[in-house]
Design a protein around this motif. Structure first.
Motif, mmCIF file in Angstrom:
data_model
loop_
_atom_site.group_PDB
_atom_site.id
_atom_site.type_symbol
_atom_site.label_atom_id
_atom_site.label_comp_id
_atom_site.label_asym_id
_atom_site.label_seq_id
_atom_site.Cartn_x
_atom_site.Cartn_y
_atom_site.Cartn_z
ATOM 1 N N ASP A 1 35.835 42.868 28.976
ATOM 2 C CA ASP A 1 35.265 43.767 27.964
ATOM 3 C C ASP A 1 34.299 43.056 27.021
ATOM 4 O O ASP A 1 33.307 43.652 26.585
ATOM 5 C CB ASP A 1 36.384 44.402 27.135
ATOM 6 N N TYR A 2 34.600 41.790 26.698
ATOM 7 C CA TYR A 2 33.829 41.123 25.646
ATOM 8 C C TYR A 2 32.929 39.979 26.140
ATOM 9 O O TYR A 2 31.946 39.660 25.483
ATOM 10 C CB TYR A 2 34.778 40.590 24.567
ATOM 11 N N LYS A 3 33.278 39.386 27.263
ATOM 12 C CA LYS A 3 32.473 38.253 27.763
ATOM 13 C C LYS A 3 32.554 38.209 29.288
ATOM 14 O O LYS A 3 33.075 37.257 29.880
ATOM 15 C CB LYS A 3 32.983 36.952 27.140
ATOM 16 N N PRO A 4 32.040 39.246 29.966
ATOM 17 C CA PRO A 4 32.208 39.347 31.424
ATOM 18 C C PRO A 4 31.611 38.182 32.210
ATOM 19 O O PRO A 4 32.057 37.902 33.330
ATOM 20 C CB PRO A 4 31.501 40.673 31.761
ATOM 21 N N GLU A 5 30.625 37.500 31.630
ATOM 22 C CA GLU A 5 30.020 36.371 32.344
ATOM 23 C C GLU A 5 30.988 35.204 32.526
ATOM 24 O O GLU A 5 30.710 34.262 33.279
ATOM 25 C CB GLU A 5 28.758 35.891 31.638
ATOM 26 N N LEU A 6 32.139 35.280 31.842
ATOM 27 C CA LEU A 6 33.136 34.209 31.980
ATOM 28 C C LEU A 6 34.183 34.513 33.051
ATOM 29 O O LEU A 6 35.041 33.667 33.334
ATOM 30 C CB LEU A 6 33.853 33.969 30.637
ATOM 31 N N LEU A 7 34.126 35.686 33.652
ATOM 32 C CA LEU A 7 35.164 36.094 34.598
ATOM 33 C C LEU A 7 35.301 35.132 35.775
ATOM 34 O O LEU A 7 36.415 34.855 36.238
ATOM 35 C CB LEU A 7 34.875 37.513 35.114
ATOM 36 N N ASP A 8 34.159 34.623 36.257
ATOM 37 C CA ASP A 8 34.234 33.742 37.428
ATOM 38 C C ASP A 8 34.690 32.322 37.073
ATOM 39 O O ASP A 8 34.798 31.467 37.949
ATOM 40 C CB ASP A 8 32.891 33.692 38.155
ATOM 41 N N ARG A 9 34.968 32.091 35.778
ATOM 42 C CA ARG A 9 35.441 30.757 35.363
ATOM 43 C C ARG A 9 36.938 30.748 35.065
ATOM 44 O O ARG A 9 37.499 29.728 34.666
ATOM 45 C CB ARG A 9 34.660 30.290 34.132
ATOM 46 N N ILE A 10 37.578 31.895 35.240
ATOM 47 C CA ILE A 10 39.022 31.975 35.005
ATOM 48 C C ILE A 10 39.749 31.268 36.142
ATOM 49 O O ILE A 10 39.422 31.422 37.318
ATOM 50 C CB ILE A 10 39.482 33.445 34.942
ATOM 51 N N SER A 11 40.749 30.477 35.783
ATOM 52 C CA SER A 11 41.529 29.744 36.790
ATOM 53 C C SER A 11 43.010 29.842 36.472
ATOM 54 O O SER A 11 43.413 30.197 35.364
ATOM 55 C CB SER A 11 41.093 28.274 36.836
ATOM 56 N N ASN A 12 43.812 29.539 37.482
ATOM 57 C CA ASN A 12 45.261 29.547 37.321
ATOM 58 C C ASN A 12 45.772 28.147 37.051
ATOM 59 O O ASN A 12 45.248 27.167 37.586
ATOM 60 C CB ASN A 12 45.923 30.104 38.584
ATOM 61 N N SER A 13 46.799 28.075 36.242
ATOM 62 C CA SER A 13 47.428 26.793 35.930
ATOM 63 C C SER A 13 48.135 26.227 37.160
ATOM 64 O O SER A 13 48.623 26.976 38.018
ATOM 65 C CB SER A 13 48.431 26.987 34.787
ATOM 66 N N SER A 14 48.190 24.912 37.221
ATOM 67 C CA SER A 14 48.945 24.249 38.290
ATOM 68 C C SER A 14 50.415 24.079 37.923
ATOM 69 O O SER A 14 51.225 23.656 38.746
ATOM 70 C CB SER A 14 48.317 22.876 38.598
ATOM 71 N N VAL A 15 50.750 24.402 36.672
ATOM 72 C CA VAL A 15 52.142 24.331 36.219
ATOM 73 C C VAL A 15 52.860 25.560 36.753
ATOM 74 O O VAL A 15 52.439 26.695 36.545
ATOM 75 C CB VAL A 15 52.230 24.303 34.673
ATOM 76 N N ASN A 16 53.956 25.341 37.436
ATOM 77 C CA ASN A 16 54.701 26.450 38.055
ATOM 78 C C ASN A 16 56.160 26.368 37.658
ATOM 79 O O ASN A 16 56.945 25.663 38.279
ATOM 80 C CB ASN A 16 54.531 26.398 39.576
ATOM 81 N N GLU A 17 56.489 27.065 36.561
ATOM 82 C CA GLU A 17 57.858 26.986 36.037
ATOM 83 C C GLU A 17 58.449 28.375 35.824
ATOM 84 O O GLU A 17 57.732 29.304 35.535
ATOM 85 C CB GLU A 17 57.869 26.222 34.713
#
Length: 247
Positions: free
Chosen positions: A231-247
């Protein structure tokens, strides 16, 4: 003999772990906050030096002036703290998120941070924080050393510190000499009449190379954060990543 803290290279990778409330503020306002050292999360920021110096032979004679100098620095230095690590840090998620464990980690580098911030009229500096358990009395002569030295217990932070001094605010924000003089006297006397936070415009597109969502977020929480970014900064969508921490 003291050494001035080292500056990182422009290519050095830096991270900022922030709670969801601060991330929303960055998205909505397009600003980054520089916080007065005296109200930083670490309540002993800069102040730990006085405790360390109590055993020195010079302290008894110069305790009052040393205390006043440290207080003035704490009340006139604005800081933005980042961690200089190549990769994600599990321990820093735990350190910087509140009890909800919701937030993000912003990945950037030193050069892009400097270019992304609209510094306006402020002068600024930055350095790699030096972690140690000893501080020598003669080092009080160098404000850069004082500002960028922390107790070794905080070494895991691996901090890079960007900072603005309060005198710059005094000089740049007021035109009339009499007002400058009054505020300068307040500063020298330790009177807290100045801002607690300085907000500076920042280009998020330039700043952010990766945006990692907290590993403790549930699926619906992740969806809400992603929607917020859309909604506010769509140009950042392709920079979202998942954490490697899995707890």
């Amino acid at each position: 003999m003291f050494q001035t803290p080292i500056r990182p290279s422009n290519e050095s990778i830096i991270w900022r772990y922030i709670g969801l409330d601060k991330f929303i503020d960055i998205l909505l306002t397009g600003t980054i906050k520089f916080t007065l050292a005296s109200i930083a999360t670490d309540k002993n920021e800069i102040n730990w030096i006085l405790k360390n110096l109590e055993e020195s032979k010079e302290f008894e004679t110069h305790a009052e002036s040393a205390s006043k100098h440290i207080k003035n620095l704490r009340n006139s230095t604005y800081i933005s703290c980042w961690t200089m690590k190549e990769n994600e840090s599990r321990s820093l998620w735990a350190t910087y998120l509140d009890s909800t464990k919701q937030g993000v980690a912003i990945k950037s580098n030193v050069g892009n941070f400097i270019k992304a911030v609209d510094w306006n009229k402020f002068s600024f500096s930055y350095a790699i924080v030096d972690y140690r358990n000893e501080f020598h009395f003669e080092e009080l002569q160098n404000n850069i050393v004082i500002i960028n030295t922390k107790n070794k217990a905080y070494e895991e932070e691996a901090e890079v510190r960007f900072f603005i001094t309060g005198l710059d605010e005094i000089i740049t924000q007021f035109d009339k000499p009499e007002i400058k003089h009054r505020i300068l006297m307040d500063y020298l006397n330790g009177t807290e009449s100045h801002k607690k936070i300085i907000s500076l415009k920042i280009d998020l597109d330039l700043l952010i190379s990766e945006l990692m969502i907290s590993p403790y977020s549930s699926d619906w929480q992740k969806k809400n954060i992603i929607q917020l970014i859309k909604d506010y900064k769509p140009e950042l969508l392709d920079r979202i990543s998942n954490s490697s921490v899995n707890e």
